[in-house]
Structure formats: C-alpha cells, structure tokens
Design a protein around this motif. Structure first.
Motif, PDB file in Angstrom:
ATOM      1  N   TYR A 119      15.986  -1.008 -32.999  1.00 31.73           N
ATOM      2  CA  TYR A 119      15.498  -1.270 -31.379  1.00 31.73           C
ATOM      3  C   TYR A 119      15.933  -0.227 -30.627  1.00 31.73           C
ATOM      4  CZ  TYR A 119      15.765  -4.559 -27.127  1.00 31.73           C
ATOM      5  OH  TYR A 119      15.552  -5.304 -26.231  1.00 31.73           O
ATOM      6  N   ALA A 120      14.554   0.137 -29.988  1.00 27.49           N
ATOM      7  CA  ALA A 120      14.703   1.447 -29.106  1.00 27.49           C
ATOM      8  C   ALA A 120      13.578   1.165 -27.920  1.00 27.49           C
ATOM      9  CB  ALA A 120      14.274   2.782 -29.952  1.00 27.49           C
ATOM     10  N   THR A 121      14.288   1.502 -26.854  1.00 24.89           N
ATOM     11  CA  THR A 121      13.493   1.176 -25.502  1.00 24.89           C
ATOM     12  C   THR A 121      13.600   1.893 -24.405  1.00 24.89           C
ATOM     13  OG1 THR A 121      12.947  -0.675 -24.023  1.00 24.89           O
ATOM     14  CG2 THR A 121      15.078  -0.553 -25.173  1.00 24.89           C
ATOM     15  N   ASN A 122      12.456   2.011 -23.712  1.00 23.12           N
ATOM     16  CA  ASN A 122      12.745   2.764 -22.172  1.00 23.12           C
ATOM     17  C   ASN A 122      13.495   1.806 -21.328  1.00 23.12           C
ATOM     18  OD1 ASN A 122      11.424   5.124 -22.963  1.00 23.12           O
ATOM     19  ND2 ASN A 122       9.678   4.488 -21.815  1.00 23.12           N
ATOM     20  N   LEU A 177      -0.142   2.316 -26.624  1.00 20.20           N
ATOM     21  CA  LEU A 177      -0.760   3.150 -27.391  1.00 20.20           C
ATOM     22  C   LEU A 177      -0.055   4.623 -27.393  1.00 20.20           C
ATOM     23  CD1 LEU A 177      -4.414   2.358 -27.279  1.00 20.20           C
ATOM     24  CD2 LEU A 177      -3.082   2.272 -29.358  1.00 20.20           C
ATOM     25  N   ASP A 178       0.235   4.975 -25.988  1.00 23.52           N
ATOM     26  CA  ASP A 178       0.919   6.261 -25.567  1.00 23.52           C
ATOM     27  C   ASP A 178       2.110   6.513 -26.200  1.00 23.52           C
ATOM     28  OD1 ASP A 178      -1.480   7.316 -24.206  1.00 23.52           O
ATOM     29  OD2 ASP A 178      -0.930   6.059 -22.563  1.00 23.52           O
ATOM     30  N   HIS A 179       2.950   5.334 -25.893  1.00 20.95           N
ATOM     31  CA  HIS A 179       4.345   5.406 -26.240  1.00 20.95           C
ATOM     32  C   HIS A 179       4.885   4.990 -27.566  1.00 20.95           C
ATOM     33  CE1 HIS A 179       5.616   5.049 -21.599  1.00 20.95           C
ATOM     34  NE2 HIS A 179       5.311   6.255 -21.947  1.00 20.95           N
ATOM     35  N   ASP A 180       4.192   3.939 -28.242  1.00 23.93           N
ATOM     36  CA  ASP A 180       4.569   3.300 -29.424  1.00 23.93           C
ATOM     37  C   ASP A 180       3.717   4.003 -30.555  1.00 23.93           C
ATOM     38  OD1 ASP A 180       6.635   2.157 -27.944  1.00 23.93           O
ATOM     39  OD2 ASP A 180       5.200   0.580 -27.497  1.00 23.93           O
ATOM     40  N   VAL A 181       2.506   4.470 -30.242  1.00 18.64           N
ATOM     41  CA  VAL A 181       1.746   5.053 -31.394  1.00 18.64           C
ATOM     42  C   VAL A 181       1.342   6.574 -31.440  1.00 18.64           C
ATOM     43  CG1 VAL A 181      -0.631   4.857 -32.329  1.00 18.64           C
ATOM     44  CG2 VAL A 181       0.375   2.834 -31.436  1.00 18.64           C
ATOM     45  N   ILE A 182       1.068   7.034 -30.320  1.00 21.69           N
ATOM     46  CA  ILE A 182       0.568   8.550 -30.238  1.00 21.69           C
ATOM     47  C   ILE A 182       1.534   9.494 -30.360  1.00 21.69           C
ATOM     48  CG2 ILE A 182      -0.571  10.357 -28.889  1.00 21.69           C
ATOM     49  CD1 ILE A 182      -2.277   8.209 -27.832  1.00 21.69           C
TER      50      ILE A 182
END
Length: 229
Positions: A119-122, A177-182
């Motif tokens: 589990y890793a979150t901003n 998409l920016d934070h969790d894919v790219i």
C-alpha cells in the motif's frame, strides 16, 4: 513475473470523495452556526478553496493543503480563529466515513493467496482508520521519513525497496494515469490502471493492464501482466 502488487489508496481502494464532501458539509454547517457571514459561503466555495491551494502546493503534504484550504474558507466568514477546531472536525468525519469500495476486501483476500500486497499513497488515508487494517505486508506514505510524493522517482524506488524484489516483479495499481501508470512504468515497475469511471485512456499511454473493478484484477494479471518480461 509479478510477485508483489502495490496499491494506491484514494479513489483506488477507498471511496474518498463522498467522505470528503460530507465532511466539508459538516464544517460548513458549523461555520453557519457560528457566524451569520457564513450564510453566503457554499459547499462549492469550500471545494474550490481546497482545489486552489492544491494547484499551487501540489508537492505539499495533504494535511498542509487541507489546512491552508480550510483557512481560506474560514476567512470568508471571519472565522480564522476556528481553524484548528474546524480542521479536527473535518478529519474526524473524513476518517469515520472513508471506507473501501465494495469490491476491495474480497479482491484483496483472493490476491493475497498469490502475491505479496503493499500500500503506497500520496495521501493520509491510514489503513487502520479506513477499514484496511492488516491487509498489507507493507505501507508507505508520502512525507513520512522524507519520502516525496508521486510522481517523484524516489517514491517508486521506496516501493521497490519495501517490496524487496526487482522493479519488474512489482505491479502498481491505481486510478491516476500520471501517478499510477506512467511514473511507475518509467521506474521499471508494471502498472495496471483501475479505471472505475470509464475514462478514455490518453494517446501514448499504454498500461500493462486495465480493469474497471478490483474483481477483474487477478484475471488481468494472469492474462496480461504476470508473464516474464
């Protein structure tokens, strides 16, 4: 092959938006009880104040952004002195109301039979306060121990270090998409986009897999992601 699956928190596992909206409504009700001037303040104003601060302080801790946004809202009604109490009121309701989407806990139980889960979150959605206590082998929170927020490369390096395996064996799952894919893909991780609302993927972005519910995740991993590079 993938051996560790790591999850984003808010709007991926946790249905945060209704909790935040309801908590802001509680704050607004209290503002109106304290000051007639708050009658002209709307829920949209409170949401806009948060968004305005977030736009210029995107790298700041979530708690600081929320505090600064709420300070703007209270200033609208001359209630600046109530900031600490209103912040406590907001977070008490926000955590009490934040819970996993219905598909999350059954999917995690199934995935745990095959993978190590992380589990890793901003954000500041602590698992023990949001109905996810004990679900993960490790947890990472931005701004703890100097960890920068996504999409900083250091965030994903910390994910890999916590996983204890090469980056290619780590799959990151999230709604952004920016934070969790790219960004995870640039760091050498695999990435599955959890697209709950059916958004069209941007041109040039190619997730390793896409699902609309957590219930689909194991099949997508087996079919599209789990094989060796």
């Amino acid at each position: 092959m993938v051996s560790v699956v790591v999850f984003d928190a808010d709007e991926t596992l946790l249905d945060l938006r209704p909790a935040v909206t309801s908590s802001l409504a509680v704050v607004l009700e209290e503002m109106r009880r304290l000051s007639p001037a708050a009658a002209t303040v709307s829920l949209a104003d409170l949401e806009a104040d948060w968004a305005a601060v977030g736009a210029v302080r995107s790298a700041a801790p979530v708690q600081e952004v929320r505090r600064a946004g709420l300070a703007l809202s209270l200033a609208r009604a001359g209630l600046d002195a109530e900031l600490d109490r209103m912040l406590e009121l907001f977070f008490a309701h926000r955590f009490a109301l934040t819970r996993p989407f219905p598909d999350v806990l059954p999917a995690l139980a199934e995935l745990r039979r095959h993978f190590v889960l992380g589990y890793a979150t901003n954000g500041n959605s602590r698992t023990e306060r949001c109905g996810l206590a004990g679900e993960f082998a490790f947890e990472l929170y931005a701004h703890e121990n100097g960890l920068p927020k996504k999409p900083a490369p250091e965030f994903y390096a910390a994910v890999v270090a916590a996983a204890g395996v090469p980056p290619s064996e780590v799959l990151y799952v999230g709604d952004s998409l920016d934070h969790d894919v790219i960004a995870p893909q640039r760091a050498g991780l695999r990435a599955v986009w959890l697209n709950r609302i059916g958004t069209v993927c941007r041109p040039g972005v190619v997730p390793d897999g896409e699902v609309s519910t957590m219930a689909e995740l194991l099949d997508v991993i087996d079919r599209s992601v789990r094989q060796p590079l």
